[in-house]
Design a protein around this motif. Structure first.
Motif, PDB file in Angstrom:
ATOM      1  N   ARG A   1      52.378  43.575 122.276  1.00 17.20           N
ATOM      2  CA  ARG A   1      52.530  43.411 120.824  1.00 17.20           C
ATOM      3  C   ARG A   1      53.776  42.608 120.474  1.00 17.20           C
ATOM      4  N   LEU A   2      54.831  42.753 121.283  1.00 17.62           N
ATOM      5  CA  LEU A   2      56.079  42.018 121.044  1.00 17.62           C
ATOM      6  C   LEU A   2      55.988  40.555 121.480  1.00 17.62           C
ATOM      7  N   GLY A   3      54.935  40.209 122.205  1.00 19.61           N
ATOM      8  CA  GLY A   3      54.866  38.873 122.788  1.00 19.61           C
ATOM      9  C   GLY A   3      55.769  38.747 123.992  1.00 19.61           C
ATOM     10  N   ALA A   4      56.100  39.875 124.633  1.00 19.10           N
ATOM     11  CA  ALA A   4      56.956  39.879 125.819  1.00 19.10           C
ATOM     12  C   ALA A   4      56.087  40.055 127.064  1.00 19.10           C
ATOM     13  N   ARG A   5      56.638  39.657 128.205  1.00 25.38           N
ATOM     14  CA  ARG A   5      55.890  39.749 129.460  1.00 25.38           C
ATOM     15  C   ARG A   5      56.742  40.408 130.537  1.00 25.38           C
ATOM     16  N   PRO A   6      56.177  41.363 131.286  1.00 24.84           N
ATOM     17  CA  PRO A   6      56.910  41.928 132.417  1.00 24.84           C
ATOM     18  C   PRO A   6      56.734  41.066 133.661  1.00 24.84           C
ATOM     19  N   LEU A   7      57.833  40.721 134.302  1.00 17.86           N
ATOM     20  CA  LEU A   7      57.785  40.019 135.590  1.00 17.86           C
ATOM     21  C   LEU A   7      58.119  41.041 136.671  1.00 17.86           C
ATOM     22  N   PHE A   8      57.221  41.203 137.627  1.00 16.63           N
ATOM     23  CA  PHE A   8      57.416  42.179 138.693  1.00 16.63           C
ATOM     24  C   PHE A   8      58.032  41.512 139.915  1.00 16.63           C
ATOM     25  N   LEU A   9      58.990  42.217 140.531  1.00 18.22           N
ATOM     26  CA  LEU A   9      59.576  41.729 141.775  1.00 18.22           C
ATOM     27  C   LEU A   9      58.454  41.509 142.781  1.00 18.22           C
ATOM     28  N   GLY A  10      58.373  40.299 143.295  1.00 18.50           N
ATOM     29  CA  GLY A  10      57.269  39.929 144.159  1.00 18.50           C
ATOM     30  C   GLY A  10      56.351  38.912 143.508  1.00 18.50           C
ATOM     31  N   ASP A  11      56.367  38.825 142.164  1.00 14.47           N
ATOM     32  CA  ASP A  11      55.592  37.792 141.479  1.00 14.47           C
ATOM     33  C   ASP A  11      56.155  36.414 141.805  1.00 14.47           C
ATOM     34  N   PRO A  12      55.313  35.388 141.900  1.00 16.74           N
ATOM     35  CA  PRO A  12      55.818  34.045 142.202  1.00 16.74           C
ATOM     36  C   PRO A  12      56.744  33.478 141.127  1.00 16.74           C
ATOM     37  N   ASP A  13      56.615  33.952 139.862  1.00 21.68           N
ATOM     38  CA  ASP A  13      57.467  33.423 138.792  1.00 21.68           C
ATOM     39  C   ASP A  13      58.653  34.328 138.482  1.00 21.68           C
ATOM     40  N   TYR A  14      58.904  35.341 139.325  1.00 20.84           N
ATOM     41  CA  TYR A  14      60.107  36.155 139.181  1.00 20.84           C
ATOM     42  C   TYR A  14      61.314  35.284 139.534  1.00 20.84           C
ATOM     43  N   PRO A  15      62.424  35.359 138.779  1.00 24.50           N
ATOM     44  CA  PRO A  15      63.579  34.480 139.032  1.00 24.50           C
ATOM     45  C   PRO A  15      64.052  34.568 140.483  1.00 24.50           C
ATOM     46  N   PRO A  16      64.049  33.472 141.233  1.00 18.40           N
ATOM     47  CA  PRO A  16      64.391  33.531 142.663  1.00 18.40           C
ATOM     48  C   PRO A  16      65.825  33.952 142.937  1.00 18.40           C
ATOM     49  N   LEU A  17      66.781  33.549 142.101  1.00 16.43           N
ATOM     50  CA  LEU A  17      68.170  33.967 142.308  1.00 16.43           C
ATOM     51  C   LEU A  17      68.307  35.481 142.183  1.00 16.43           C
ATOM     52  N   LEU A  18      67.621  36.039 141.204  1.00 19.77           N
ATOM     53  CA  LEU A  18      67.697  37.481 140.989  1.00 19.77           C
ATOM     54  C   LEU A  18      66.996  38.236 142.118  1.00 19.77           C
ATOM     55  N   ALA A  19      65.885  37.708 142.591  1.00 21.17           N
ATOM     56  CA  ALA A  19      65.133  38.367 143.660  1.00 21.17           C
ATOM     57  C   ALA A  19      65.942  38.488 144.942  1.00 21.17           C
ATOM     58  N   ALA A  20      66.974  37.651 145.097  1.00 21.43           N
ATOM     59  CA  ALA A  20      67.797  37.685 146.310  1.00 21.43           C
ATOM     60  C   ALA A  20      68.742  38.883 146.342  1.00 21.43           C
ATOM     61  N   LEU A  21      68.882  39.611 145.218  1.00 23.20           N
ATOM     62  CA  LEU A  21      69.793  40.753 145.160  1.00 23.20           C
ATOM     63  C   LEU A  21      69.111  42.018 145.665  1.00 23.20           C
ATOM     64  N   GLU A  22      69.868  42.844 146.374  1.00 28.80           N
ATOM     65  CA  GLU A  22      69.322  44.114 146.858  1.00 28.80           C
ATOM     66  C   GLU A  22      68.934  45.016 145.694  1.00 28.80           C
ATOM     67  N   ASP A  23      69.685  44.939 144.575  1.00 25.88           N
ATOM     68  CA  ASP A  23      69.394  45.784 143.421  1.00 25.88           C
ATOM     69  C   ASP A  23      68.718  45.001 142.302  1.00 25.88           C
ATOM     70  N   ALA A  24      67.890  44.021 142.673  1.00 27.52           N
ATOM     71  CA  ALA A  24      67.124  43.278 141.670  1.00 27.52           C
ATOM     72  C   ALA A  24      66.213  44.236 140.906  1.00 27.52           C
ATOM     73  N   PRO A  25      66.095  44.062 139.591  1.00 25.59           N
ATOM     74  CA  PRO A  25      65.225  44.974 138.832  1.00 25.59           C
ATOM     75  C   PRO A  25      63.769  44.812 139.256  1.00 25.59           C
ATOM     76  N   PRO A  26      63.080  45.901 139.555  1.00 26.22           N
ATOM     77  CA  PRO A  26      61.671  45.800 139.941  1.00 26.22           C
ATOM     78  C   PRO A  26      60.793  45.205 138.850  1.00 26.22           C
ATOM     79  N   VAL A  27      61.197  45.431 137.597  1.00 28.28           N
ATOM     80  CA  VAL A  27      60.476  44.859 136.463  1.00 28.28           C
ATOM     81  C   VAL A  27      61.500  44.230 135.531  1.00 28.28           C
ATOM     82  N   LEU A  28      61.317  42.948 135.251  1.00 26.57           N
ATOM     83  CA  LEU A  28      62.186  42.224 134.320  1.00 26.57           C
ATOM     84  C   LEU A  28      61.336  41.819 133.125  1.00 26.57           C
TER      85      LEU A  28
END
Length: 376
Positions: free
Chosen positions: A76-103
């Motif tokens: 409803r907000l027009g927002a999208r969840p990006l899941f760790l492991g998705d190809p469009d998840y931010p690559p710099l963030l994915a490199a962190l051990e404590d990267a958020p599982p859902v952004l």
């Protein structure tokens, strides 16, 4: 094909349930995924793990209906969840051990995969500091960098305003729909239209003091480097700079007058090795070698039903619980040191730490360190 899509969709729902469950943070989420191979299996294991860690009452597992409601709210907000492991998840963030599982992203999510730089500074910023931050942001944006900041008063606001034309990312401490501070409501809407607003929190979550250090790790984690314009030595800006150093990012600072308390933070960073910057060219020069090499990225958790790790015998776990607990106290200790001190296998220690954390008896600290939660 249709069955595969259904399985992937159900697994993503369970991944959201897992991170929204009690005592599950980003590092624990990743450890659970590594151990059990899927969020569905990890959710099934949560009650037993917490019980084995000494928890008396049942752990609160996020219900499926609550996760569905969250996804419906985001839609409803027009927002999208990006899941760790998705190809469009931010690559710099994915490199962190404590990267958020859902952004959660509202706006132009493509900005998150472009080269980024963070600009942060004091909330009670000087007029000159704000003017410099706005000019830096505009020049860095014109050079092809996306400017990341925290939508706070002062320097953050100036940085976002300077980068609006080229695209800017605002990282929120609360939900992606909770505008803080309220006076930045117009700027927030401008960023949604021309940039992106991101958060790891559920929609509607009000920002609390404990959320801001977590928010700061995302500001630095999304960026190739962090520029501190002004800030006191104990300010949130300096926390972001410290986190950037821990994450292997470049740390830069704008020098200021020793007579201005807001210059103490940046001047101290420069004394300790941060790059001195006065203009956008200085920043580009520091980031040039970083942009030329890709960031190391851990394996992405897949959605195809990865096999779980081999089971550890319950008798081995039972025998190891007391020695491990005796080796822990309130002071954070590196996990590698625990393994050496207790003469236990890494896999065994990983499970025991999961049990204690899910029971609410263990805290994880930066640098892969852990410590007991001391009861009052």
């Amino acid at each position: 094909m249709e069955k595969d899509r259904f399985v992937a969709s159900f697994e993503k729902l369970d991944r959201l349930r897992l991170i929204r469950s009690e005592n599950v943070g980003p590092v624990t989420w990743r450890r659970l995924m590594e151990r059990y191979g899927s969020a569905t299996r990890a959710l099934d294991a949560l009650p037993g793990l917490a019980r084995n860690g000494g928890r008396a009452r049942p752990i609160k597992v996020c219900p499926t209906a609550a996760a569905r409601r969250e996804l419906e709210t985001l839609e409803r907000l027009g927002a999208r969840p990006l899941f760790l492991g998705d190809p469009d998840y931010p690559p710099l963030l994915a490199a962190l051990e404590d990267a958020p599982p859902v952004l959660v992203v509202r706006g132009h999510e493509g900005l998150l995969t472009r080269p980024t730089v963070a600009l942060v500074g004091a909330r009670n910023a000087s007029a000159n500091g704000c003017r410099l931050a706005e000019r830096l942001a505009a020049d860095l944006g014109a050079a092809g960098l996306v400017v990341v900041s925290g939508l706070a008063r002062g320097l953050d606001t100036a940085a976002h305003q300077g980068a609006l034309a080229s695209g800017t990312v605002a990282v929120m401490a609360g939900g992606v729909d909770v505008i803080y501070p309220p006076e930045n409501a117009v700027l927030y809407e401008q960023i949604v239209a021309a940039g992106a607003v991101v958060s790891e929190m559920p929609p509607g979550e009000q920002p609390q003091a404990r959320h801001f250090p977590r928010r700061n790790r995302l500001i630095s984690g999304l960026s190739l480097g962090v520029v501190v314009v002004e800030g006191a030595p104990r300010s949130g800006s300096l926390i972001t700079a410290r986190l950037a150093g821990d994450q292997g990012r470049e740390v830069m600072a704008v020098p200021g007058s020793p007579l201005d308390p807001r210059a103490q933070g940046p001047n101290g960073l420069i004394k300790n090795g941060a790059a001195l910057v006065e203009n956008a060219q200085d920043v580009l020069r520091v980031l040039e070698p970083v942009r030329a090499r890709p960031m190391d990225e851990p394996g992405r958790p897949s959605l195809d039903g990865t096999p779980p790790a081999p089971l550890i015998d319950e008798s081995d776990l039972a025998a190891a619980r007391a020695p491990l607990l005796a080796a822990l106290d309130g002071a954070p200790v590196p996990v590698d040191e625990l393994i050496r001190r207790c003469q236990l296998s890494p896999a065994l220690v990983a499970v025991l730490l999961l049990e204690l954390e899910l029971a609410g008896r263990l805290d994880r600290h930066p640098g892969n360190r852990v410590g007991l939660v001391l009861m009052p």
